[in-house]
Design a protein around this motif. Structure first.
Motif, PDB file in Angstrom:
ATOM      1  N   GLY A   1      -1.135   1.706  -8.561  1.00 46.27           N
ATOM      2  CA  GLY A   1      -0.241   1.344  -7.462  1.00 46.27           C
ATOM      3  C   GLY A   1       0.437   2.529  -6.814  1.00 46.27           C
ATOM      4  N   SER A   2       0.420   3.681  -7.466  1.00 44.61           N
ATOM      5  CA  SER A   2       1.013   4.885  -6.877  1.00 44.61           C
ATOM      6  C   SER A   2       0.090   5.440  -5.799  1.00 44.61           C
ATOM      7  CB  SER A   2       1.256   5.943  -7.951  1.00 44.61           C
ATOM      8  OG  SER A   2       0.040   6.283  -8.601  1.00 44.61           O
ATOM      9  N   ILE A   3       0.638   6.311  -4.959  1.00 45.56           N
ATOM     10  CA  ILE A   3      -0.151   6.902  -3.873  1.00 45.56           C
ATOM     11  C   ILE A   3      -0.325   8.398  -4.122  1.00 45.56           C
ATOM     12  CG2 ILE A   3       0.705   5.205  -2.232  1.00 45.56           C
ATOM     13  CD1 ILE A   3       2.428   7.542  -1.038  1.00 45.56           C
TER      14      ILE A   3
ATOM     15  N   SER B   1       3.786  -0.415  -3.851  1.00 42.30           N
ATOM     16  CA  SER B   1       3.128  -0.015  -5.101  1.00 42.30           C
ATOM     17  C   SER B   1       3.058  -1.145  -6.117  1.00 42.30           C
ATOM     18  CB  SER B   1       3.865   1.181  -5.712  1.00 42.30           C
ATOM     19  OG  SER B   1       3.664   2.362  -4.963  1.00 42.30           O
ATOM     20  N   ARG B   2       4.028  -2.052  -6.093  1.00 39.74           N
ATOM     21  CA  ARG B   2       4.053  -3.146  -7.077  1.00 39.74           C
ATOM     22  C   ARG B   2       2.810  -4.025  -6.993  1.00 39.74           C
ATOM     23  NH1 ARG B   2       9.112  -6.172  -5.156  1.00 39.74           N
ATOM     24  NH2 ARG B   2       8.274  -5.400  -3.160  1.00 39.74           N
ATOM     25  N   TYR B   3       2.295  -4.187  -5.783  1.00 38.58           N
ATOM     26  CA  TYR B   3       1.189  -5.111  -5.563  1.00 38.58           C
ATOM     27  C   TYR B   3      -0.178  -4.435  -5.660  1.00 38.58           C
ATOM     28  CZ  TYR B   3       4.784  -8.321  -3.977  1.00 38.58           C
ATOM     29  OH  TYR B   3       5.886  -9.136  -3.923  1.00 38.58           O
ATOM     30  N   LYS B   4      -0.201  -3.163  -5.986  1.00 39.67           N
ATOM     31  CA  LYS B   4      -1.464  -2.424  -6.049  1.00 39.67           C
ATOM     32  C   LYS B   4      -1.715  -1.851  -7.443  1.00 39.67           C
ATOM     33  CE  LYS B   4      -2.172  -3.136  -1.698  1.00 39.67           C
ATOM     34  NZ  LYS B   4      -3.277  -4.030  -1.265  1.00 39.67           N
ATOM     35  N   GLN B   5      -1.126  -2.478  -8.460  1.00 44.76           N
ATOM     36  CA  GLN B   5      -1.216  -1.913  -9.801  1.00 44.76           C
ATOM     37  C   GLN B   5      -2.626  -1.956 -10.378  1.00 44.76           C
ATOM     38  OE1 GLN B   5       2.320  -2.620 -12.438  1.00 44.76           O
ATOM     39  NE2 GLN B   5       2.947  -3.989 -10.779  1.00 44.76           N
ATOM     40  N   GLY B   6      -3.483  -2.774  -9.788  1.00 50.08           N
ATOM     41  CA  GLY B   6      -4.870  -2.805 -10.238  1.00 50.08           C
ATOM     42  C   GLY B   6      -5.721  -1.717  -9.612  1.00 50.08           C
TER      43      GLY B   6
ATOM     44  N   ARG C   1       1.053  11.998  -7.956  1.00 52.77           N
ATOM     45  CA  ARG C   1       1.174  10.737  -7.240  1.00 52.77           C
ATOM     46  C   ARG C   1       2.638  10.320  -7.130  1.00 52.77           C
ATOM     47  NH1 ARG C   1      -4.183   8.626  -7.007  1.00 52.77           N
ATOM     48  NH2 ARG C   1      -3.420   6.615  -6.251  1.00 52.77           N
ATOM     49  N   LEU C   2       2.922   9.323  -6.274  1.00 53.62           N
ATOM     50  CA  LEU C   2       4.273   8.842  -6.018  1.00 53.62           C
ATOM     51  C   LEU C   2       4.301   7.319  -6.091  1.00 53.62           C
ATOM     52  CD1 LEU C   2       5.027  11.012  -2.842  1.00 53.62           C
ATOM     53  CD2 LEU C   2       5.815  11.499  -5.165  1.00 53.62           C
ATOM     54  N   TRP C   3       5.411   6.770  -6.589  1.00 47.52           N
ATOM     55  CA  TRP C   3       5.615   5.320  -6.591  1.00 47.52           C
ATOM     56  C   TRP C   3       6.531   4.985  -5.416  1.00 47.52           C
ATOM     57  CZ3 TRP C   3       3.572   1.402  -9.495  1.00 47.52           C
ATOM     58  CH2 TRP C   3       4.197   0.162  -9.431  1.00 47.52           C
ATOM     59  N   VAL C   4       6.061   4.136  -4.504  1.00 51.50           N
ATOM     60  CA  VAL C   4       6.793   3.861  -3.264  1.00 51.50           C
ATOM     61  C   VAL C   4       7.043   2.370  -3.116  1.00 51.50           C
ATOM     62  CG1 VAL C   4       5.922   5.904  -2.067  1.00 51.50           C
ATOM     63  CG2 VAL C   4       4.652   3.760  -1.911  1.00 51.50           C
ATOM     64  N   MET C   5       8.198   2.029  -2.525  1.00 52.81           N
ATOM     65  CA  MET C   5       8.569   0.633  -2.304  1.00 52.81           C
ATOM     66  C   MET C   5       9.300   0.512  -0.972  1.00 52.81           C
ATOM     67  SD  MET C   5       9.884  -0.176  -6.221  1.00 52.81           S
ATOM     68  CE  MET C   5      10.082  -1.943  -6.017  1.00 52.81           C
ATOM     69  N   GLY C   6       9.199  -0.663  -0.346  1.00 50.50           N
ATOM     70  CA  GLY C   6       9.929  -0.922   0.887  1.00 50.50           C
ATOM     71  C   GLY C   6      11.357  -1.348   0.595  1.00 50.50           C
ATOM     72  N   ASP C   7      12.255  -1.109   1.547  1.00 50.67           N
ATOM     73  CA  ASP C   7      13.650  -1.514   1.372  1.00 50.67           C
ATOM     74  C   ASP C   7      13.814  -3.026   1.474  1.00 50.67           C
ATOM     75  OD1 ASP C   7      14.173   1.153   1.155  1.00 50.67           O
ATOM     76  OD2 ASP C   7      15.321   1.330   3.023  1.00 50.67           O
TER      77      ASP C   7
ATOM     78  N   GLN D   1      16.249  -8.765  -3.473  1.00 48.86           N
ATOM     79  CA  GLN D   1      16.266  -8.422  -4.885  1.00 48.86           C
ATOM     80  C   GLN D   1      15.561  -7.078  -5.066  1.00 48.86           C
ATOM     81  OE1 GLN D   1      14.527 -11.608  -7.273  1.00 48.86           O
ATOM     82  NE2 GLN D   1      14.885 -13.031  -5.568  1.00 48.86           N
ATOM     83  N   PRO D   2      15.962  -6.282  -6.071  1.00 43.48           N
ATOM     84  CA  PRO D   2      15.243  -5.034  -6.322  1.00 43.48           C
ATOM     85  C   PRO D   2      13.750  -5.251  -6.541  1.00 43.48           C
ATOM     86  CG  PRO D   2      17.333  -5.016  -7.469  1.00 43.48           C
ATOM     87  CD  PRO D   2      17.175  -6.390  -6.905  1.00 43.48           C
ATOM     88  N   SER D   3      13.386  -6.358  -7.200  1.00 41.49           N
ATOM     89  CA  SER D   3      11.979  -6.739  -7.316  1.00 41.49           C
ATOM     90  C   SER D   3      11.881  -8.139  -7.891  1.00 41.49           C
ATOM     91  CB  SER D   3      11.203  -5.776  -8.211  1.00 41.49           C
ATOM     92  OG  SER D   3       9.834  -6.168  -8.292  1.00 41.49           O
ATOM     93  N   GLU D   4      10.992  -8.937  -7.350  1.00 38.01           N
ATOM     94  CA  GLU D   4      10.725 -10.262  -7.898  1.00 38.01           C
ATOM     95  C   GLU D   4       9.591 -10.209  -8.910  1.00 38.01           C
ATOM     96  OE1 GLU D   4       8.194  -9.932  -4.151  1.00 38.01           O
ATOM     97  OE2 GLU D   4      10.073  -9.162  -4.973  1.00 38.01           O
ATOM     98  N   LEU D   5       8.968  -9.045  -9.032  1.00 33.52           N
ATOM     99  CA  LEU D   5       7.896  -8.845 -10.007  1.00 33.52           C
ATOM    100  C   LEU D   5       8.379  -7.927 -11.116  1.00 33.52           C
ATOM    101  CD1 LEU D   5       4.840  -8.146  -7.640  1.00 33.52           C
ATOM    102  CD2 LEU D   5       5.424 -10.297  -8.769  1.00 33.52           C
ATOM    103  N   GLU D   6       8.025  -8.265 -12.356  1.00 30.00           N
ATOM    104  CA  GLU D   6       8.318  -7.378 -13.472  1.00 30.00           C
ATOM    105  C   GLU D   6       7.169  -6.389 -13.633  1.00 30.00           C
ATOM    106  OE1 GLU D   6       9.225  -9.463 -17.041  1.00 30.00           O
ATOM    107  OE2 GLU D   6      10.998 -10.445 -16.206  1.00 30.00           O
TER     108      GLU D   6
END
Length: 257
Positions: A215-217, A205-210, A191-197, A177-182
């Motif tokens: 969550g960006s690098i 980045s989704r899991y580091k929003q705190g 900074r950059l927003w990065v995700m794995g395929d 799925q594109p993402s299971e998290l909203e």
């Protein structure tokens, strides 16, 4: 030292020349071993310096340690990364980047249980670029959002949206799925927003929003952009940017683009 006789044309040599030459051929050349060692040393040192310069400024090899980028990259793949981006070249949405852990992305790793001499040799060869960099403090992900971009999950069809435009992602792992998290984030400047395929198997980045940056690098943590898989041989392929995926995404509001 080369004798004057060796420069004489063949048709002008006398029998005595030939005899003398035969005797000379049987005499060991003085300094032959030392000269060979010196020339070999120069070649080796030059090769190491060249490899170090290439690794530092142009290209570096990296080893893929996890399945977070499947099926694009598999565990054990070796990729080459151009260090010209960011720098002379820009990083674009869709690029696959290697970056240093900004803090807390990677679990603490125990040193490998290998002999000290082997660890030291591996470290030296990796430093000069003759061995690929292992996972260490580096990660590899795909850039989804640039500075100023708004990245959201998801539209009614479950697609990610960048600056309000839904994107179709052909590089996703099978059944991912594109993402299971909203989420909905605005990528901060620099900074950059990065995700794995392989979205359901990727700590990104989704899991580091705190964390700082939401969550960006930091762009400064990016080592470079991966452009080819070089090992194993049957996995050789270019890592092309999926330009069509982001072709309709507008520049972020206020960017002036």
């Amino acid at each position: 030292m080369t004798s004057h006789r060796e420069a004489v044309p063949e048709h002008r040599r006398t029998d005595s020349d030939s005899a003398g030459g035969a005797h000379a051929a049987r005499r060991p050349r003085r300094g032959g071993l030392a000269a060979w060692a010196r020339e070999t040393g120069i070649i080796v040192v030059s090769a190491l310096v060249l490899s170090l310069l290439i690794k530092t400024f142009l290209v570096q090899a990296f080893f893929i340690p996890s399945g977070s980028m499947e099926q694009t990259l598999l565990v054990g793949d070796r990729v080459l990364v151009t260090k010209l981006a960011p720098g002379p070249l820009d990083v674009h949405r869709g690029d696959i980047v290697v970056f240093k852990d900004p803090g807390g992305w990677l679990p603490e790793q125990l040193p490998p249980d290998v002999p000290a001499w082997r660890a030291a040799l591996t470290s030296v060869l990796t430093y000069v670029g003759l061995l690929p960099q292992d996972s260490g403090e580096h990660l590899i992900k795909r850039v989804i959002g640039l500075p100023g971009d708004t990245v959201e999950c998801c539209d009614a069809q479950g697609r990610l949206m960048v600056n309000g435009v839904p994107i179709d992602e052909p590089y996703l792992a099978a059944d991912a799925q594109p993402s299971e998290l909203e989420f909905s984030v605005v990528v901060p400047e620099g900074r950059l927003w990065v995700m794995g395929d392989n979205r359901q198997n990727s700590q990104d980045s989704r899991y580091k929003q705190g964390d700082p940056g939401g969550g960006s690098i930091p762009e400064g943590n990016v080592v470079g952009v991966a452009f080819v898989t070089v090992w194993p041989v049957d996995r050789w392929h270019a890592l092309r940017n999926p330009g069509a995926t982001f072709a309709d995404v507008p520049a972020p509001v206020g960017s002036g683009g």
